[in-house]
Design an enzyme around this catalytic site. Structure first.
Site, PDB file in Angstrom:
ATOM      1  CG  ASP A  64      42.263  61.806  46.292  1.00 17.18           C
ATOM      2  OD1 ASP A  64      42.867  62.792  45.829  1.00 17.18           O
ATOM      3  OD2 ASP A  64      42.944  61.117  47.910  1.00 17.18           O
ATOM      4  CE1 TYR A 159      51.173  75.300  44.564  1.00 15.29           C
ATOM      5  CE2 TYR A 159      52.318  76.518  43.543  1.00 15.29           C
ATOM      6  CZ  TYR A 159      51.052  76.313  44.036  1.00 15.29           C
ATOM      7  OH  TYR A 159      49.800  77.095  43.128  1.00 15.29           O
TER       8      TYR A 159
HETATM    9  N1  LIG Z   1      45.416  80.882  44.919  1.00 14.73           N
HETATM   10  C1  LIG Z   1      46.538  81.102  44.118  1.00 14.73           C
HETATM   11  O1  LIG Z   1      46.947  82.795  44.610  1.00 14.73           O
HETATM   12  C2  LIG Z   1      46.599  80.296  43.474  1.00 14.73           C
HETATM   13  C3  LIG Z   1      48.184  80.901  42.430  1.00 14.73           C
HETATM   14  C4  LIG Z   1      48.052  80.053  41.511  1.00 14.73           C
HETATM   15  C5  LIG Z   1      48.321  78.966  41.370  1.00 14.73           C
HETATM   16  N2  LIG Z   1      46.744  78.515  41.917  1.00 14.73           N
HETATM   17  C6  LIG Z   1      46.260  76.948  42.107  1.00 14.73           C
HETATM   18  O2  LIG Z   1      44.961  77.510  41.938  1.00 14.73           O
HETATM   19  C7  LIG Z   1      44.674  75.980  42.159  1.00 14.73           C
HETATM   20  C8  LIG Z   1      42.893  76.033  42.756  1.00 14.73           C
HETATM   21  O3  LIG Z   1      43.278  76.651  43.963  1.00 14.73           O
HETATM   22  P1  LIG Z   1      42.448  77.278  45.069  1.00 14.73           P
HETATM   23  O4  LIG Z   1      43.459  78.977  44.868  1.00 14.73           O
HETATM   24  O5  LIG Z   1      41.506  77.883  44.574  1.00 14.73           O
HETATM   25  O6  LIG Z   1      42.735  77.078  46.312  1.00 14.73           O
HETATM   26  P2  LIG Z   1      41.704  76.275  47.250  1.00 14.73           P
HETATM   27  O7  LIG Z   1      39.961  77.099  47.227  1.00 14.73           O
HETATM   28  O8  LIG Z   1      42.472  75.318  48.635  1.00 14.73           O
HETATM   29  O9  LIG Z   1      40.935  74.836  45.743  1.00 14.73           O
HETATM   30  C9  LIG Z   1      41.890  73.384  45.694  1.00 14.73           C
HETATM   31  C10 LIG Z   1      40.462  73.066  45.400  1.00 14.73           C
HETATM   32  O10 LIG Z   1      41.356  71.999  45.245  1.00 14.73           O
HETATM   33  C11 LIG Z   1      40.898  70.102  45.566  1.00 14.73           C
HETATM   34  N3  LIG Z   1      41.249  69.394  46.251  1.00 14.73           N
HETATM   35  C12 LIG Z   1      42.052  69.338  46.847  1.00 14.73           C
HETATM   36  N4  LIG Z   1      43.457  67.908  46.815  1.00 14.73           N
HETATM   37  C13 LIG Z   1      42.084  67.864  46.192  1.00 14.73           C
HETATM   38  C14 LIG Z   1      42.385  65.751  45.958  1.00 14.73           C
HETATM   39  N5  LIG Z   1      43.453  65.215  45.727  1.00 14.73           N
HETATM   40  N6  LIG Z   1      41.643  65.671  44.849  1.00 14.73           N
HETATM   41  C15 LIG Z   1      40.273  66.396  44.254  1.00 14.73           C
HETATM   42  N7  LIG Z   1      40.311  68.244  44.975  1.00 14.73           N
HETATM   43  C16 LIG Z   1      41.192  68.499  45.905  1.00 14.73           C
HETATM   44  C17 LIG Z   1      40.250  71.213  47.433  1.00 14.73           C
HETATM   45  O11 LIG Z   1      38.925  70.591  47.446  1.00 14.73           O
HETATM   46  P3  LIG Z   1      38.689  69.305  48.457  1.00 14.73           P
HETATM   47  O12 LIG Z   1      40.068  69.771  49.638  1.00 14.73           O
HETATM   48  O13 LIG Z   1      37.234  69.882  49.245  1.00 14.73           O
HETATM   49  O14 LIG Z   1      39.263  68.491  47.940  1.00 14.73           O
HETATM   50  C18 LIG Z   1      39.670  72.324  47.148  1.00 14.73           C
HETATM   51  O15 LIG Z   1      38.292  73.085  46.360  1.00 14.73           O
HETATM   52  C19 LIG Z   1      45.081  75.310  42.604  1.00 14.73           C
HETATM   53  O16 LIG Z   1      46.187  74.365  41.993  1.00 14.73           O
HETATM   54  C20 LIG Z   1      46.987  75.777  42.612  1.00 14.73           C
HETATM   55  O17 LIG Z   1      47.766  75.831  42.730  1.00 14.73           O
HETATM   56  C21 LIG Z   1      46.048  79.206  43.446  1.00 14.73           C
END
Ligand SMILES: NC(=O)c1ccc[n+]([C@@H]2O[C@H](COP(=O)([O-])OP(=O)(O)OC[C@H]3O[C@@H](n4cnc5c(N)ncnc54)[C@H](OP(=O)(O)O)[C@@H]3O)[C@@H](O)[C@H]2O)c1
Length: 254
Positions: A64, A159
């Site tokens: 985490d 956020y």
């Molecule tokens: N998708 C978009 O449109 C978008 C746009 C801008 C920025 N982002 C950013 O891109 C990054 C990845 O997001 P994503 O879109 O790929 O979403 P996602 O599929 O929900 O990936 C987030 C990952 O972070 C892990 N995570 C969450 N909390 C955690 C913690 N406390 N410790 C360790 N791991 C943790 C989750 O796994 P577990 O739950 O197993 O820990 C999950 O694998 C994020 O920072 C998000 O804010 C996404």
């Protein structure tokens, strides 16, 4: 195939899904040994299996990022297993909300601060301490967002505040540590093809329709497109790129 990361070790947080998994696969495809971290074991094991099936090397460590001891365990595991920590991508993040700020639960505010801001601070701290002890230094890429320094949107205020903090952490830490051989940058994705960019109850087809009017390019970014930006910043190609943010948002903040 180019191999910009042969014999280097890359750590990716949040690598069990979405952007993090794509980044981990891309590093492995370019020769890196990859350490994947996240809270749930199963998705991390799936990422490792995908890397190994393609002939790469990877290690899963449950952690985490909001807990200092967990983050240190991941860095230590990378060094113990592969001998160094050359690249780190602080990608783990969560979105909580959708409602106006005054209606946001305090827990949702704190969770986002804990994971998106404190998590990046704790990871940066542990990673830099390791990298600056190595003659070859290292490169770190934080995943911020266009929601933050670049753009605000109703229902995403908390956020956005956390992601603006990631942008500022990136630039400040870059200045703090470049003289020690640690190069720090960020990628700020816009709407990307993961669960996070789906609105509550929205299907992928519904999102595709929404993107036609919301995004100049007319579509979300593929996770591989965001990964390509991360790999560039982490590579020697970007040796003189310090404390910057590469926006990958299909033109939304142009
Ligand atoms: N998708 C978009 O449109 C978008 C746009 C801008 C920025 N982002 C950013 O891109 C990054 C990845 O997001 P994503 O879109 O790929 O979403 P996602 O599929 O929900 O990936 C987030 C990952 O972070 C892990 N995570 C969450 N909390 C955690 C913690 N406390 N410790 C360790 N791991 C943790 C989750 O796994 P577990 O739950 O197993 O820990 C999950 O694998 C994020 O920072 C998000 O804010 C996404």
């Amino acid at each position: 195939m180019t191999s910009r990361f042969t014999d280097r070790t890359a750590l990716v947080t949040g690598a069990g899904s979405g952007i993090g998994r794509a980044v981990a696969l891309a590093f492995a495809a370019e020769g890196a040994n990859v350490v994947v971290a996240g809270r749930r074991r199963e998705p991390l094991d799936e990422t490792v299996a995908l890397i190994e099936a393609a002939g790469g090397k990877a290690l899963a460590v449950t952690a985490d990022v909001a807990r200092a001891a967990d983050v240190q365990t991941v860095v230590d595991a990378a060094v113990e297993r592969f001998g160094s920590l050359d690249v780190a991508v602080n990608n783990a993040g969560v979105f909580r909300g959708g409602e106006p700020l005054a209606d946001l639960a305090e827990d949702d505010w704190r969770t986002q601060l804990d994971i998106n801001v404190t998590g990046v601070f704790l990871a940066l701290r542990a990673e830099v301490r390791q990298m600056r002890s190595q003659p070859s230094g290292g490169a770190i890429v934080n995943i911020a967002s266009t929601f933050g320094m670049h753009k605000r949107q109703p229902g995403a205020t908390a956020y956005a505040a956390t992601k603006a903090a990631v942008s500022v952490l990136t630039r400040g830490a870059a200045l703090d540590h470049i003289a020690e051989g640690v190069r720090i940058n960020a990628v700020s994705p816009g709407a990307t093809d993961t669960q996070m960019s789906l609105q509550p109850g929205e299907t992928e087809a519904g999102r595709a329709e929404r993107m036609k009017s919301e995004v100049p390019l007319g579509r979300v970014a593929a996770v591989e497109e965001v990964a390509a930006a991360v790999l560039y910043l982490a590579s020697d190609d970007a040796a003189s790129v310090v404390g910057t943010e590469l926006v990958v948002d299909s033109g939304q903040t142009a």
